[in-house]
Design a protein around this motif. Structure first.
Motif, PDB file in Angstrom:
ATOM      1  N   ASN A 118      -1.035  50.062  20.115  1.00 36.60           N
ATOM      2  CA  ASN A 118       0.229  49.384  20.463  1.00 36.60           C
ATOM      3  C   ASN A 118       1.416  50.311  20.299  1.00 36.60           C
ATOM      4  OD1 ASN A 118      -0.796  46.705  21.019  1.00 36.60           O
ATOM      5  ND2 ASN A 118      -1.279  46.641  18.824  1.00 36.60           N
ATOM      6  N   ASN A 148       2.430  51.445  25.661  1.00 35.43           N
ATOM      7  CA  ASN A 148       2.087  50.345  24.752  1.00 35.43           C
ATOM      8  C   ASN A 148       0.642  49.878  24.931  1.00 35.43           C
ATOM      9  OD1 ASN A 148       5.137  50.152  25.363  1.00 35.43           O
ATOM     10  ND2 ASN A 148       4.887  49.081  23.429  1.00 35.43           N
ATOM     11  N   TRP A 196       7.073  52.845  10.595  1.00 38.87           N
ATOM     12  CA  TRP A 196       7.734  52.153  11.702  1.00 38.87           C
ATOM     13  C   TRP A 196       8.013  50.701  11.343  1.00 38.87           C
ATOM     14  CZ3 TRP A 196       9.247  55.112  15.724  1.00 38.87           C
ATOM     15  CH2 TRP A 196       8.555  56.307  15.976  1.00 38.87           C
ATOM     16  N   TRP A 222       7.150  47.331  12.648  1.00 40.89           N
ATOM     17  CA  TRP A 222       6.152  46.737  13.561  1.00 40.89           C
ATOM     18  C   TRP A 222       6.390  45.245  13.785  1.00 40.89           C
ATOM     19  CZ3 TRP A 222       2.682  49.518  16.392  1.00 40.89           C
ATOM     20  CH2 TRP A 222       2.448  50.854  15.990  1.00 40.89           C
ATOM     21  N   THR A 272       5.118  46.068  18.328  1.00 42.99           N
ATOM     22  CA  THR A 272       5.005  47.484  18.659  1.00 42.99           C
ATOM     23  C   THR A 272       5.967  48.243  17.739  1.00 42.99           C
ATOM     24  OG1 THR A 272       5.067  49.091  20.472  1.00 42.99           O
ATOM     25  CG2 THR A 272       6.771  47.390  20.496  1.00 42.99           C
ATOM     26  N   ASN A 273       5.809  49.551  17.680  1.00 43.81           N
ATOM     27  CA  ASN A 273       6.652  50.298  16.743  1.00 43.81           C
ATOM     28  C   ASN A 273       8.084  50.444  17.252  1.00 43.81           C
ATOM     29  OD1 ASN A 273       5.182  51.988  18.669  1.00 43.81           O
ATOM     30  ND2 ASN A 273       6.396  53.646  17.792  1.00 43.81           N
TER      31      ASN A 273
END
Ligand SMILES: Nc1nc(=O)c2nc(CNc3ccc(C(=O)N[C@@H](CCC(=O)O)C(=O)O)cc3)cnc2[nH]1
Length: 222
Positions: A53, A48, A130, A132, A136-137
């Protein structure tokens, strides 16, 4: 610009390649001439990291042997000064330029796939789509974690699709001098490869020059 020694206009690359004595661990092969900073290479080794990220552990913890290849890919992507022939305008918000169809050596693609094939993921294209919302994904709601090989049936699928065709799969091996190496030690072997894709081999160049001389002679003698 010198296509054989330049940096792509991405998110973290510097404007011109330069020596960078302190590149971290797996990125150290680029220390003599690099598009990355020491800081970027330290981040490349973190989960991360602030770079993107990006969460490698989106379907359980990624194995160390698999992660090592993603770290190497990050070093290659952030540090390589010899990607000129494959740099194109990008349509994403987070970078102006990207790489397309970099011919990756067979050994590097194969070992990456082999070391990841017992891991899990939920997506084939890791650039887009993703969730988000957490910063973060995470896997999007319409997806689920599957065996790596269900998402990527072959090494070719993985190397080409994971970063939206940054790489082109090849059956060329490192000793051919005609594919790009993600893993190398010693002087960067990729400059010569870029040179070949830009200008052709010395034989091709000689042939073209010979032909030009011949045509000119014919015109003069007419
Ligand atoms: N070889 C290689 N090529 C690359 O292009 C590459 N790119 C990254 C960067 N990775 C990523 C992944 C996701 C997002 C991201 O924010 N995706 C959003 C869409 C953002 C947009 O397109 O504007 C998403 O929908 O998930 C950014 C950078 C890392 N290593 C690479 N390695």
């Amino acid at each position: 610009v010198d296509k054989l020694n330049m940096c792509m206009d991405g998110k973290h690359q510097i404007s011109e390649p330069r020596p960078e004595g302190q590149l971290y661990l797996q990125c150290s092969p680029w220390k003599d001439n690099a598009c990355c900073t020491a800081n970027t290479t330290e981040e490349a080794h973190q989960d991360n990291s602030y770079l993107y990220n990006f969460n490698w552990n989106h379907c359980g913890i990624m194995s160390d042997k698999c992660k090592e290849h993603f770290i190497q890919d990050t070093c290659f992507y952030e540090c390589s000064p010899h990607l000129g022939p494959w740099i194109q305008q990008a349509s994403e918000s987070w970078r102006k330029e990207r790489i397309v169809d970099v011919p990756l050596c067979l050994e590097d693609c194969k070992s990456w796939f082999e070391d990841c094939k017992d891991d899990y993921t939920c997506k084939e294209n890791w650039h887009k789509g993703w969730d988000w919302s957490s910063g973060t994904n995470r896997c999007p709601h319409d997806s689920h974690c599957s065996r790596w090989t269900e998402i990527f049936p072959s090494a070719q699928d993985m190397c080409e699709k994971i970063w939206s065709n940054s790489y082109k799969y090849t059956t060329l091996t490192k000793d051919s001098g005609r594919c790009m190496q993600m893993w190398f030690t010693g002087p960067n072997p990729n400059r010569k490869v870029a040179e070949y894709y830009l200008n052709g081999s010395p034989e091709t160049v000689a042939m073209a020059t010979g032909l030009q001389v011949y045509v000119l002679l014919m015109m003069l003698l007419r």
